[in-house]
Design an enzyme around this catalytic site. Structure first.
Site, PDB file in Angstrom:
ATOM      1  N   LYS A   1      -8.934   6.859   6.728  1.00  0.00           N
ATOM      2  CA  LYS A   1      -8.221   6.566   5.489  1.00  0.00           C
ATOM      3  C   LYS A   1      -7.750   5.125   5.513  1.00  0.00           C
ATOM      4  O   LYS A   1      -7.224   4.651   6.511  1.00  0.00           O
ATOM      5  CB  LYS A   1      -6.988   7.492   5.396  1.00  0.00           C
TER       6      LYS A   1
ATOM      7  N   LYS B   1      -0.339   5.007  11.745  1.00  0.00           N
ATOM      8  CA  LYS B   1       0.542   5.345  10.615  1.00  0.00           C
ATOM      9  C   LYS B   1       0.336   6.799  10.166  1.00  0.00           C
ATOM     10  O   LYS B   1       1.300   7.532   9.936  1.00  0.00           O
ATOM     11  CB  LYS B   1       0.286   4.388   9.445  1.00  0.00           C
TER      12      LYS B   1
ATOM     13  N   LYS C   1     -10.138   0.467   7.173  1.00  0.00           N
ATOM     14  CA  LYS C   1      -9.762  -0.621   6.259  1.00  0.00           C
ATOM     15  C   LYS C   1     -11.038  -1.349   5.893  1.00  0.00           C
ATOM     16  O   LYS C   1     -12.023  -1.317   6.633  1.00  0.00           O
ATOM     17  CB  LYS C   1      -8.789  -1.592   6.941  1.00  0.00           C
TER      18      LYS C   1
ATOM     19  N   THR D   1       5.140   4.184  -1.949  1.00  0.00           N
ATOM     20  CA  THR D   1       5.515   3.377  -0.780  1.00  0.00           C
ATOM     21  C   THR D   1       6.968   2.946  -0.881  1.00  0.00           C
ATOM     22  O   THR D   1       7.730   3.040   0.089  1.00  0.00           O
ATOM     23  CB  THR D   1       4.588   2.159  -0.621  1.00  0.00           C
TER      24      THR D   1
ATOM     25  N   ASN E   1       4.616  -4.367  -6.010  1.00  0.00           N
ATOM     26  CA  ASN E   1       4.748  -2.919  -6.231  1.00  0.00           C
ATOM     27  C   ASN E   1       5.779  -2.295  -5.288  1.00  0.00           C
ATOM     28  O   ASN E   1       6.681  -1.577  -5.722  1.00  0.00           O
ATOM     29  CB  ASN E   1       3.388  -2.236  -6.059  1.00  0.00           C
TER      30      ASN E   1
ATOM     31  N   SER F   1      -0.968   9.555  -0.927  1.00  0.00           N
ATOM     32  CA  SER F   1      -2.436   9.559  -1.030  1.00  0.00           C
ATOM     33  C   SER F   1      -2.993  10.869  -0.467  1.00  0.00           C
ATOM     34  O   SER F   1      -3.938  11.446  -1.014  1.00  0.00           O
ATOM     35  CB  SER F   1      -3.028   8.371  -0.259  1.00  0.00           C
TER      36      SER F   1
END
Length: 411
Positions: A66, A90, A102, A185, A216, A344
């Protein structure tokens, strides 16, 4: 020290505390797969242009990989490797069934039209469609990408594999995106801050906050913190920095920032040097922008008692040591900003079930995960007599190592 070196350093310190076998340590560090592809598209004027796209898939012992896809002219392979590895840790800290990845494309999205961005995204998806998937690797938005990019990836991927909304997260709501994802987040930062302050007999209400970064994450964190009674006394973004010792009216600042594309010129606060925002007098400092902003040059000047790492890798290891000696408590990024990937995960679950949740359910579940995550980190701190960063890293590495051994993958 760059992000990759710092991440590797923290990983190695964690393996020492855990007493991991050197062969297992090596296998946990090496990426599962690194993909590099050429993406050639016709521009609107008919000329052809080529870009390099890539994806680093770090680990899948605990579930599908992810991580975000970024569009940026200076995409750095070392940084992406570090961020892919950070995603592994994480997701393990958050205790959601994912590994880390990533990726991105080396381009300047500001110089491309919408149709050019669409063609580029679709070509990139064509090149990697057999390497991503609902149960393999699930991309998400990152720097320079957003819900529309995810919609194009979903559509292009579905041409090869049938309609697959769970192949990406951070999608538009109309295509199966989750309610609450936009704020996730920042909301996670609030829940993490509440958990930490509660440990010290404090609450968000009445604390003075400085927030570096008003994108954001920073803007949502500021909004939610102020709604809980926290006093935001300074804020900065790429346009400038502002300060009001009596507290900034965040709802007014949000309107100003939207209209003027930044915090600069806001009448409810005084302009200050953006470089000084990190060292302003406050109780809680929230770096929510770039990595490496807290370093040995400014660490001694920081006045905050608590630092909540809303950005990825905002604190250099040298600064970590200086701040530790000063008694500053740092809540590490791999826990503090995990709210985004947690929601997510909720989006992915909703897509697989074909059953969407109300926003209250999303937010309540997020609070449950963030509160449990903090308790798990604290338990590791007690076990290994270490700080919160090492508590989070030992928790993460231990969970991934256990999954690796249980699956029979150790060397």
């Amino acid at each position: 020290m760059n992000a990759l070196a710092a991440t590797n350093r923290n990983f190695k310190l964690a393996t020492r505390l855990l007493g991991l076998d050197s062969k297992l340590e090596k296998s946990l560090l090496i990426p599962f797969r690194e993909i590099k592809v050429e993406c050639t598209i016709p521009k609107d004027d008919g000329s052809l242009v080529s870009y390099v796209g890539f994806r680093v898939q770090h680990d899948n012992a605990r579930g599908p990989m992810k991580g975000g896809i970024r569009y940026h002219p200076e995409v750095d392979p070392d940084e992406v490797n570090a961020l892919a590895q950070l995603m592994t840790w994480k997701t393990a800290v958050a205790n959601i069934p994912y590994g880390g990845a990533k990726g991105g494309i080396g381009c300047n999205p500001a110089e491309l039209s919408i149709s050019e961005l669409e063609r580029l995204t679709r070509v990139f998806t064509q090149k990697i469609h057999d390497l991503i998937g609902t149960h393999t690797d699930v991309p998400a938005p990152d720097m320079g990408t957003g819900p529309q990019t995810m919609a194009w990836i979903l559509d292009e991927y579905s041409k090869f594999h049938g309609y697959s909304p769970a192949v990406v997260t951070g999608k538009p709501i109309d295509l199966g995106g989750s309610l609450g994802r936009d704020a996730a987040t920042g909301r996670g930062v609030l829940f993490a801050t509440e958990a930490l302050l509660n440990e010290y007999g404090k609450s968000v209400s009445g604390q003075r906050f400085v927030i570096q970064g008003f994108g954001n994450v920073g803007s949502w964190a500021a909004k939610l913190i102020s709604e809980k009674g926290g006093k935001v006394v300074a804020v900065s973004d790429v346009t400038g920095a502002i300060k009001n010792s009596n507290g900034i009216d965040i709802s007014s600042l949000l309107k100003h920032s939207k209209e003027h594309k930044g915090v600069k010129g806001f009448h409810g606060a005084d302009p200050i040097d953006p470089k000084s925002v990190l060292v302003e007098d406050c109780d809680v400092l929230v770096p929510a922008a770039l990595g490496g902003v807290i370093n040995k040059e400014n660490a001694n000047e920081i006045k905050a008692k608590f630092i909540i790492e809303a950005a990825n890798h905002p604190t250099d290891p040298e600064a970590d040591e200086i701040l530790k000696k000063k008694g500053v408590v740092i809540l590490p990024d791999i826990y503090a900003n995990s709210g985004g990937v947690t929601v997510s995960y909720f989006e992915w679950v909703q897509n697989i079930q074909g059953f969407m949740w109300e926003e209250d359910k999303v937010n309540n579940e997020l609070k449950t995960y963030m509160t449990k995550g903090f308790k798990d980190v604290k338990d590791m701190c007690k076990t290994h007599e270490c700080d919160l960063r090492m508590g989070a890293f030992t928790l993460a590495v231990n969970r991934v190592a256990r999954a690796t051994v249980l699956r029979g993958w150790e060397a």
